[in-house]
Write an enzyme that holds these catalytic residues in place. Sequence first.
Site, PDB file in Angstrom:
ATOM      1  N   LYS A 216       0.846  -1.198   0.000  1.00  0.00           N
ATOM      2  CA  LYS A 216       0.000   0.000   0.000  1.00  0.00           C
ATOM      3  C   LYS A 216       0.880   1.246   0.000  1.00  0.00           C
ATOM      4  CE  LYS A 216      -4.023   0.213   1.641  1.00  0.00           C
ATOM      5  NZ  LYS A 216      -5.420   0.204   1.226  1.00  0.00           N
TER       6      LYS A 216
ATOM      7  N   TYR B 156      13.499   6.251   6.044  1.00  0.00           N
ATOM      8  CA  TYR B 156      14.739   6.603   6.741  1.00  0.00           C
ATOM      9  C   TYR B 156      15.843   7.080   5.787  1.00  0.00           C
ATOM     10  CZ  TYR B 156      12.547   4.011  10.583  1.00  0.00           C
ATOM     11  OH  TYR B 156      11.683   3.573  11.569  1.00  0.00           O
TER      12      TYR B 156
ATOM     13  N   ASP C 292       8.685  -7.137   2.306  1.00  0.00           N
ATOM     14  CA  ASP C 292       8.800  -6.447   3.586  1.00  0.00           C
ATOM     15  C   ASP C 292      10.234  -5.979   3.710  1.00  0.00           C
ATOM     16  OD1 ASP C 292       7.261  -5.607   5.835  1.00  0.00           O
ATOM     17  OD2 ASP C 292       8.510  -6.892   7.083  1.00  0.00           O
ATOM     18  N   SER C 293      10.384  -4.789   4.231  1.00  0.00           N
ATOM     19  CA  SER C 293      11.728  -4.237   4.296  1.00  0.00           C
ATOM     20  C   SER C 293      11.864  -3.400   5.551  1.00  0.00           C
ATOM     21  CB  SER C 293      11.989  -3.378   3.062  1.00  0.00           C
ATOM     22  OG  SER C 293      10.929  -2.461   2.904  1.00  0.00           O
TER      23      SER C 293
HETATM   24  P1  ITT Z   1       3.550  -2.036   2.761  1.00  0.00           P
HETATM   25  O1  ITT Z   1       3.604  -2.929   3.985  1.00  0.00           O
HETATM   26  O2  ITT Z   1       2.146  -1.707   2.349  1.00  0.00           O
HETATM   27  O3  ITT Z   1       4.388  -2.543   1.627  1.00  0.00           O
HETATM   28  P2  ITT Z   1       5.072  -0.238   4.451  1.00  0.00           P
HETATM   29  O4  ITT Z   1       5.534   1.166   4.347  1.00  0.00           O
HETATM   30  O5  ITT Z   1       4.335  -0.643   5.711  1.00  0.00           O
HETATM   31  O6  ITT Z   1       4.208  -0.628   3.152  1.00  0.00           O
HETATM   32  P3  ITT Z   1       7.068  -2.153   5.182  1.00  0.00           P
HETATM   33  O7  ITT Z   1       6.114  -2.857   6.076  1.00  0.00           O
HETATM   34  O8  ITT Z   1       7.942  -2.962   4.284  1.00  0.00           O
HETATM   35  O9  ITT Z   1       6.310  -1.151   4.210  1.00  0.00           O
HETATM   36  O10 ITT Z   1       7.925  -1.189   6.080  1.00  0.00           O
HETATM   37  C1  ITT Z   1       9.037  -0.659   5.567  1.00  0.00           C
HETATM   38  C2  ITT Z   1       9.415   0.577   6.338  1.00  0.00           C
HETATM   39  O11 ITT Z   1      10.847   0.538   6.420  1.00  0.00           O
HETATM   40  C3  ITT Z   1       9.043   1.815   5.547  1.00  0.00           C
HETATM   41  O12 ITT Z   1       7.808   2.364   5.947  1.00  0.00           O
HETATM   42  C4  ITT Z   1      10.241   2.728   5.831  1.00  0.00           C
HETATM   43  O13 ITT Z   1      10.041   3.389   7.057  1.00  0.00           O
HETATM   44  C5  ITT Z   1      11.393   1.738   5.990  1.00  0.00           C
HETATM   45  N1  ITT Z   1      12.079   1.514   4.688  1.00  0.00           N
HETATM   46  C6  ITT Z   1      12.039   0.396   3.922  1.00  0.00           C
HETATM   47  N2  ITT Z   1      12.744   0.566   2.785  1.00  0.00           N
HETATM   48  C7  ITT Z   1      13.210   1.810   2.826  1.00  0.00           C
HETATM   49  C8  ITT Z   1      13.980   2.579   1.947  1.00  0.00           C
HETATM   50  O14 ITT Z   1      14.382   2.116   0.765  1.00  0.00           O
HETATM   51  N3  ITT Z   1      14.282   3.820   2.296  1.00  0.00           N
HETATM   52  C9  ITT Z   1      13.883   4.311   3.484  1.00  0.00           C
HETATM   53  N4  ITT Z   1      13.133   3.661   4.370  1.00  0.00           N
HETATM   54  C10 ITT Z   1      12.789   2.414   4.054  1.00  0.00           C
END
Ligand code: ITT
Length: 194
Positions: free
Chosen positions: A10, A153, A70-71
């Site tokens: 999302k 971040y 997930d990241s």
């Molecule tokens: P979805 O679950 O819907 O994909 P989300 O934003 O909740 O969206 P995640 O659960 O994967 O996504 O959380 C990842 C968080 O980690 C994201 O909101 C950022 O705060 C951080 N993050 C991940 N990848 C990043 C990147 O490339 N640059 C900066 N922050 C990142």
Amino acid sequence: MKSSIYLATKNANKLREVRHILQGTGLLIKSCPPDIVFPEETGATFEENAFLKAEHLKRITGGEFVAGEDSGLSVEKLNGLPGVFSARFAGGGDAENIEKLLGMLSAYKDTADRKAKFITVIVLLGPLEKMTFTGEVEGFITFSPRGTNGFGYDPVFEIAGAGRTFAELSAEEKNRVSHRSTAFRKLADYLFTL
Ligand code: ITT
């Protein structure tokens, strides 16, 4: 060769970044139905959460190939935090998350004590297979935010040896080295073998 898949996200920034990473590869990313509500990310690992998202979207779309991603950021001296809590670390938005992170690291004055890595885990659910693809990039947390590009971040993550934060890079530059691009290129390579 499989040329289109659903991606369970999302996060519009993430979707834009993934489409940019895959530009020119021939792999198209289909977005989720706009009204989709994903289950809470209760997994203890990135892989569990990526699977939760993919499984939910697969049930809804009936899509042949569905990927969940997930990241997050893992900081060495914080025992891996914010980790799976990256998106909801401070209970607010990106600015609050960054403020909390910098606060928790304020006692560490040496860059060597501020080591961190971004991690991406993709779970692909196909007609038969469950595949996992990962990507990581190492760096450290800066002492204050720098740059305006990207999301999350990015303003406080400096790539090892680059002297610039992710937010100081263009989309092309970030996508050449990022955790997400490494993982998505592995995914595309796999799909092109089918
Ligand atoms: P979805 O679950 O819907 O994909 P989300 O934003 O909740 O969206 P995640 O659960 O994967 O996504 O959380 C990842 C968080 O980690 C994201 O909101 C950022 O705060 C951080 N993050 C991940 N990848 C990043 C990147 O490339 N640059 C900066 N922050 C990142």
